[in-house]
Design an enzyme around this catalytic site. Structure first.
Site, mmCIF file in Angstrom:
data_model
loop_
_atom_site.group_PDB
_atom_site.id
_atom_site.type_symbol
_atom_site.label_atom_id
_atom_site.label_comp_id
_atom_site.label_asym_id
_atom_site.label_seq_id
_atom_site.Cartn_x
_atom_site.Cartn_y
_atom_site.Cartn_z
ATOM 1 N N ASP A 1 0.835 -1.198 0.000
ATOM 2 C CA ASP A 1 0.000 0.000 0.000
ATOM 3 C C ASP A 1 0.874 1.255 0.000
ATOM 4 O O ASP A 1 2.088 1.187 -0.189
ATOM 5 C CB ASP A 1 -0.979 -0.032 1.176
ATOM 6 C CG ASP A 1 -0.308 0.085 2.540
ATOM 7 O OD1 ASP A 1 0.934 0.221 2.611
ATOM 8 O OD2 ASP A 1 -1.040 0.050 3.551
ATOM 9 N N CYS B 1 3.444 -3.058 3.920
ATOM 10 C CA CYS B 1 2.574 -1.964 4.344
ATOM 11 C C CYS B 1 3.322 -1.223 5.446
ATOM 12 O O CYS B 1 4.525 -1.418 5.608
ATOM 13 C CB CYS B 1 1.194 -2.457 4.777
ATOM 14 S SG CYS B 1 1.124 -3.449 6.282
ATOM 15 N N GLY C 1 -1.222 -5.461 8.637
ATOM 16 C CA GLY C 1 -2.431 -5.480 7.812
ATOM 17 C C GLY C 1 -2.332 -6.445 6.649
ATOM 18 O O GLY C 1 -3.237 -7.266 6.432
ATOM 19 N N HIS D 1 10.476 -24.559 7.583
ATOM 20 C CA HIS D 1 9.672 -25.380 8.487
ATOM 21 C C HIS D 1 8.176 -25.283 8.227
ATOM 22 O O HIS D 1 7.452 -26.258 8.436
ATOM 23 C CB HIS D 1 9.920 -24.977 9.942
ATOM 24 C CG HIS D 1 11.289 -25.325 10.423
ATOM 25 N ND1 HIS D 1 11.599 -25.356 11.760
ATOM 26 C CD2 HIS D 1 12.422 -25.638 9.760
ATOM 27 C CE1 HIS D 1 12.875 -25.695 11.902
ATOM 28 N NE2 HIS D 1 13.396 -25.862 10.707
ATOM 29 N N ARG E 1 8.229 -33.997 11.071
ATOM 30 C CA ARG E 1 7.548 -33.127 12.035
ATOM 31 C C ARG E 1 7.039 -31.848 11.368
ATOM 32 O O ARG E 1 5.968 -31.357 11.713
ATOM 33 C CB ARG E 1 8.446 -32.812 13.226
ATOM 34 C CG ARG E 1 9.603 -31.884 12.950
ATOM 35 C CD ARG E 1 10.469 -31.709 14.217
ATOM 36 N NE ARG E 1 11.433 -30.655 14.070
ATOM 37 C CZ ARG E 1 12.605 -30.769 13.465
ATOM 38 N NH1 ARG E 1 12.953 -31.920 12.911
ATOM 39 N NH2 ARG E 1 13.430 -29.742 13.399
ATOM 40 N N ARG F 1 2.921 -30.908 10.979
ATOM 41 C CA ARG F 1 2.376 -29.634 11.446
ATOM 42 C C ARG F 1 1.728 -28.863 10.301
ATOM 43 O O ARG F 1 0.653 -28.282 10.473
ATOM 44 C CB ARG F 1 3.488 -28.821 12.099
ATOM 45 C CG ARG F 1 3.988 -29.477 13.368
ATOM 46 C CD ARG F 1 5.287 -28.887 13.855
ATOM 47 N NE ARG F 1 5.780 -29.636 15.009
ATOM 48 C CZ ARG F 1 7.037 -29.662 15.394
ATOM 49 N NH1 ARG F 1 7.958 -28.969 14.715
ATOM 50 N NH2 ARG F 1 7.412 -30.353 16.448
#
Length: 158
Positions: free
Chosen positions: A14, A71, A76, A104, A139, A143
């Site tokens: 923006d 931004c 935002g 990760h 792992r 996740r």
């Protein structure tokens, strides 16, 4: 920066992110295979969700590999981008988080606060983000699969 040469980067921000966005486009223009400028193109007041949507669209539709949103604070654009299925965005104002988020968590959009950090630090963070690859260790994948399930099914999964 050979490892990033083949990356197509969607770039947006923006009015508060405009000065840093322009510096990033100039700095990384020859370091990636393509910079897709998603606006804004001036410092006139505008709405950050519009640019989060534009960058996300490039990634989700396969025209960009990674995205960068800027931004004032980075908050935002991060909030807006994360509402879009397929986007994993985060604010990173340090190099460790920028590469670790990709390695990760398969982060595909980096968010930066143009009023928070200077251009030299931003360049280092972006370099770290662009050079990182997702490393699907068991792992990490477990996740990420949970995150993707939440995205797909919403609160019904909880």
């Amino acid at each position: 920066m050979n490892h990033s040469q083949s990356i197509r980067l969607a770039l947006g921000g923006d009015h508060a992110g405009f000065p840093l966005k322009q510096a990033v486009a100039e700095h990384f223009g020859d370091r990636v295979s393509q910079v897709i400028d998603c606006g804004t193109n001036s410092g006139e007041s505008c709405d950050y969700p519009d640019f989060a949507i534009a960058v996300a669209r490039e990634i989700v539709q396969g025209r960009a590999d990674k995205g960068l949103l800027i931004c004032g604070s980075g908050v935002g654009v991060s909030v807006a981008a994360n509402k879009i299925p397929g986007i994993r965005a985060s604010i990173c104002h340090d190099t460790y988080s920028a590469h670790q988020g990709v390695e990760h968590d398969d982060m595909n959009v980096l968010c930066i606060g143009g009023r928070i950090i200077g251009s030299e630090l931003a360049f280092e963070i972006i370099e770290s983000f662009l050079g990182a690859k997702y490393e699907p260790q068991e792992r990490h994948q477990r996740r990420l699969d949970k995150v993707l399930d939440i995205e797909k099914r919403g609160l019904d999964t909880l």
